[in-house]
Design a protein around this motif. Structure first.
Motif, PDB file in Angstrom:
ATOM      1  N   PRO A  21       0.819  -1.230   0.000  1.00 30.39           N
ATOM      2  CA  PRO A  21       0.000   0.000   0.000  1.00 30.39           C
ATOM      3  C   PRO A  21       0.847   1.271   0.000  1.00 30.39           C
ATOM      4  N   LEU A  22       1.957   1.263   0.742  1.00 35.27           N
ATOM      5  CA  LEU A  22       2.817   2.442   0.787  1.00 35.27           C
ATOM      6  C   LEU A  22       3.578   2.615  -0.525  1.00 35.27           C
ATOM      7  N   LEU A  23       3.964   1.508  -1.153  1.00 31.77           N
ATOM      8  CA  LEU A  23       4.614   1.600  -2.463  1.00 31.77           C
ATOM      9  C   LEU A  23       3.673   2.234  -3.481  1.00 31.77           C
ATOM     10  N   LYS A  24       2.417   1.886  -3.408  1.00 31.22           N
ATOM     11  CA  LYS A  24       1.425   2.472  -4.320  1.00 31.22           C
ATOM     12  C   LYS A  24       1.343   3.980  -4.124  1.00 31.22           C
ATOM     13  N   GLU A  25       1.441   4.418  -2.858  1.00 29.77           N
ATOM     14  CA  GLU A  25       1.418   5.847  -2.570  1.00 29.77           C
ATOM     15  C   GLU A  25       2.646   6.548  -3.159  1.00 29.77           C
ATOM     16  N   ILE A  26       3.799   5.873  -3.108  1.00 25.23           N
ATOM     17  CA  ILE A  26       5.024   6.470  -3.627  1.00 25.23           C
ATOM     18  C   ILE A  26       4.904   6.780  -5.116  1.00 25.23           C
ATOM     19  N   PHE A  27       4.093   6.010  -5.824  1.00 27.30           N
ATOM     20  CA  PHE A  27       3.934   6.217  -7.268  1.00 27.30           C
ATOM     21  C   PHE A  27       2.873   7.274  -7.605  1.00 27.30           C
ATOM     22  N   LYS A  28       2.377   8.000  -6.613  1.00 27.79           N
ATOM     23  CA  LYS A  28       1.408   9.073  -6.872  1.00 27.79           C
ATOM     24  C   LYS A  28       2.162  10.387  -7.071  1.00 27.79           C
ATOM     25  N   GLU A  29       2.006  10.967  -8.227  1.00 25.10           N
ATOM     26  CA  GLU A  29       2.797  12.132  -8.624  1.00 25.10           C
ATOM     27  C   GLU A  29       2.459  13.390  -7.842  1.00 25.10           C
ATOM     28  N   LYS A  30       1.302  13.417  -7.182  1.00 27.17           N
ATOM     29  CA  LYS A  30       0.896  14.627  -6.461  1.00 27.17           C
ATOM     30  C   LYS A  30       1.860  14.975  -5.334  1.00 27.17           C
ATOM     31  N   LEU A  48       3.172   5.341 -16.006  1.00 31.37           N
ATOM     32  CA  LEU A  48       4.282   5.057 -15.089  1.00 31.37           C
ATOM     33  C   LEU A  48       4.678   3.580 -15.102  1.00 31.37           C
ATOM     34  N   GLN A  49       4.029   2.790 -15.930  1.00 25.53           N
ATOM     35  CA  GLN A  49       4.301   1.349 -15.935  1.00 25.53           C
ATOM     36  C   GLN A  49       5.729   1.038 -16.372  1.00 25.53           C
ATOM     37  N   HIS A  50       6.245   1.791 -17.349  1.00 24.70           N
ATOM     38  CA  HIS A  50       7.619   1.557 -17.796  1.00 24.70           C
ATOM     39  C   HIS A  50       8.609   1.904 -16.676  1.00 24.70           C
ATOM     40  N   LEU A  51       8.326   2.966 -15.927  1.00 30.15           N
ATOM     41  CA  LEU A  51       9.184   3.337 -14.801  1.00 30.15           C
ATOM     42  C   LEU A  51       9.146   2.251 -13.737  1.00 30.15           C
ATOM     43  N   HIS A  52       7.958   1.758 -13.432  1.00 36.15           N
ATOM     44  CA  HIS A  52       7.800   0.687 -12.447  1.00 36.15           C
ATOM     45  C   HIS A  52       8.579  -0.550 -12.876  1.00 36.15           C
ATOM     46  N   ARG A  53       8.476  -0.920 -14.134  1.00 40.91           N
ATOM     47  CA  ARG A  53       9.165  -2.104 -14.640  1.00 40.91           C
ATOM     48  C   ARG A  53      10.681  -1.915 -14.580  1.00 40.91           C
ATOM     49  N   ARG A  77      16.348  -3.985  -9.861  1.00 44.39           N
ATOM     50  CA  ARG A  77      16.419  -4.354  -8.443  1.00 44.39           C
ATOM     51  C   ARG A  77      16.525  -3.150  -7.510  1.00 44.39           C
ATOM     52  N   PHE A  78      16.027  -2.016  -7.960  1.00 42.28           N
ATOM     53  CA  PHE A  78      15.877  -0.904  -7.030  1.00 42.28           C
ATOM     54  C   PHE A  78      14.701  -1.193  -6.093  1.00 42.28           C
ATOM     55  N   ILE A  79      13.720  -1.910  -6.609  1.00 40.29           N
ATOM     56  CA  ILE A  79      12.580  -2.364  -5.817  1.00 40.29           C
ATOM     57  C   ILE A  79      12.626  -3.883  -5.770  1.00 40.29           C
ATOM     58  N   GLU A  80      12.704  -4.418  -4.563  1.00 36.23           N
ATOM     59  CA  GLU A  80      12.791  -5.861  -4.373  1.00 36.23           C
ATOM     60  C   GLU A  80      11.521  -6.373  -3.680  1.00 36.23           C
TER      61      GLU A  80
END
Length: 469
Positions: free
Chosen positions: A349-358, A406-411, A417-420
């Motif tokens: 849930p917190l990772l999802k928040e990190i991807f919010k551009e606001k 943002l899907q390409h950034l997430h991938r 391996r910045f996100i594990e």
């Protein structure tokens, strides 16, 4: 709390005109800026027995003994030991019955000619609260943020006067004491990230609360203390050590919190094969000020704060209290103290928040700049899975849905391996949080004990934490 704010001159003069206050000033690294204030306002002969500055290392070593680091807490204590013992030897017989003796000292590294050094210092005072009484210590660690050496000297001198004045006149009001440390210094010039009271007169003072006040009143953005409650300066604890940090409310710390940390701990070393560093790892539980604020009251509940950190300390965890809402700012804070690998543990849930551009509208580069800052110093995110309440599907860092653009950034962050993703062996544990524990406690439902470790449950029951009756 005291509301009147005296000028630096008024503070120095008040000490000078108090016939009982008498002591020495020993300052190394930024001139004799604190002592200068007491000389310039007049009446210094009634306060200053000696003022000195042993700049040369050989002279300094001959006086205070050899130290591995000249700007350190250990060096400050050597200075205080020497200067206070000296004034007691020479003057206690002559004026001990009427004087409150003190020794003020600082050892700092102000801006060098090339502007390449870390600008920080240790400042402290050893003093009597009354004639013939045992001594007490107050020490602080400062970071000097001005661009020039002259400005740093000026700011440090003002903070030194604040410390001397407040040690004598505000020691009984800890929060007022903390607020006074940076008075008459404009914001952004000095940061005080550690303060510690010690001595027979200060047994009632909890230094963890003082650390909390530093963050609350903006003297620093973050402060740290060890499991035993000892307040720390991050560079002391974290220097050349790998770090694993988990953010949470920890009200109280749950089995899930521990499962997240232990799972991340295992992967942290397994991936790099650096098992020899396991003993050097520092595990930190971070609580933001926002997560400490009492809902509906707009303030801090000190009993609630102590309950959280007492439990974390009993589990052997160091604690950071911060004002860092953004993870890239937390990463920068930790990277300043250690150049080793840093892992940040969080849930989906917190990772999802990190991807919010606001959250990144204040950054010129937006979310890209935020991630650039976050991952630039061997930082990785270790993400624990969550269960979708609608369909019971397990959501991981891999299959988390983000905005299409943002899907390409997430991938990219996953593949590099910045996100594990944390490989959980017990995904059923993703169904609760600390708020569930508190609700059960408030309802008198004893099943709350199943959500925390036996040791945590024992502490809560023995001490009546979180309103348990």
């Amino acid at each position: 709390m005291s509301q009147e704010v005296l000028t630096t001159s008024e503070k120095a003069l008040q000490v000078n005109l108090d016939n009982a206050k008498y002591g020495t000033f020993a300052e190394i690294g930024a001139g004799q800026e604190t002592a200068r204030w007491f000389f310039r306002v007049g009446g210094a002969a009634g306060t200053i027995a000696k003022s000195m500055s042993a700049y040369d290392m050989k002279f300094s070593d001959e006086i205070y003994g050899v130290s591995e680091r000249y700007v350190s807490r250990k060096r400050l204590h050597k200075m205080l030991d020497h200067e206070y013992e000296l004034i007691m030897q020479r003057l206690s017989g002559e004026r001990g019955e009427t004087s409150q003796f003190f020794a003020f000292a600082d050892t700092v590294s102000a801006r060098n000619f090339r502007g390449t050094n870390e600008c920080h210092g240790w400042v402290g005072i050893r003093y009597q609260l009354g004639p013939m009484q045992d001594s007490n210590d107050i020490i602080i660690h400062v970071r000097m943020l001005d661009d020039t050496n002259l400005e740093q000297q000026e700011a440090l001198g003002i903070v030194g006067v604040n410390l001397v004045h407040s040690a004598f006149y505000l020691h009984h009001e800890p929060e007022s004491f903390v607020r006074s440390l940076c008075q008459n210094v404009s914001k952004g010039r000095i940061e005080v990230d550690m303060v510690k009271f010690s001595g027979p007169s200060f047994g009632h003072i909890d230094n963890r609360v003082l650390a909390l006040y530093l963050v609350k009143h903006g003297l620093t953005e973050a402060t740290m203390f060890a499991p035993d409650g000892e307040v720390l300066q991050p560079a002391e604890m974290l220097y050349k050590r790998p770090i694993l940090v988990e953010r949470g409310r920890f009200r109280p710390v749950t089995k899930l919190n521990i499962e997240m940390l232990e799972s991340a701990h295992f992967q942290f070393f397994q991936e790099d094969g650096k098992t020899e560093q396991k003993e050097e790892l520092v595990e930190i539980m971070e609580i933001t000020m926002n997560n400490l604020m009492t809902k509906g009251e707009g303030g801090l509940d000190l009993k609630d704060f102590i309950a959280r950190v007492e439990i974390l300390g009993a589990l052997g965890k160091s604690v950071v209290i911060s004002n860092y809402a953004e993870f890239h700012r937390l990463a920068s804070y930790l990277s300043r103290a250690s150049k080793e690998k840093i892992g940040i543990v969080l849930g989906v849930p917190l990772l999802k928040e990190i991807f919010k551009e606001k959250y990144y509208e204040d950054l010129a580069g937006g979310i890209l700049e935020s991630f650039g800052r976050l991952f630039r110093n061997q930082v990785r995110l270790y993400v624990y899975p969550a269960r979708n309440p609608k369909n019971e599907q397990i959501i991981t860092a891999h299959n988390l849905e983000v905005e299409p653009h943002l899907q390409h950034l997430h991938r990219y962050l996953i593949e590099n391996r910045f996100i594990e993703p944390i490989r959980s062996e017990n995904p059923a544990m993703v169904n609760f949080s600390s708020s569930n524990v508190i609700k059960k406690i408030n309802l008198g439902d004893a099943s709350w004990q199943q959500l925390v470790s036996p040791r945590v449950a024992k502490i809560i029951k023995e001490r009546g934490f979180f309103g348990l009756k």
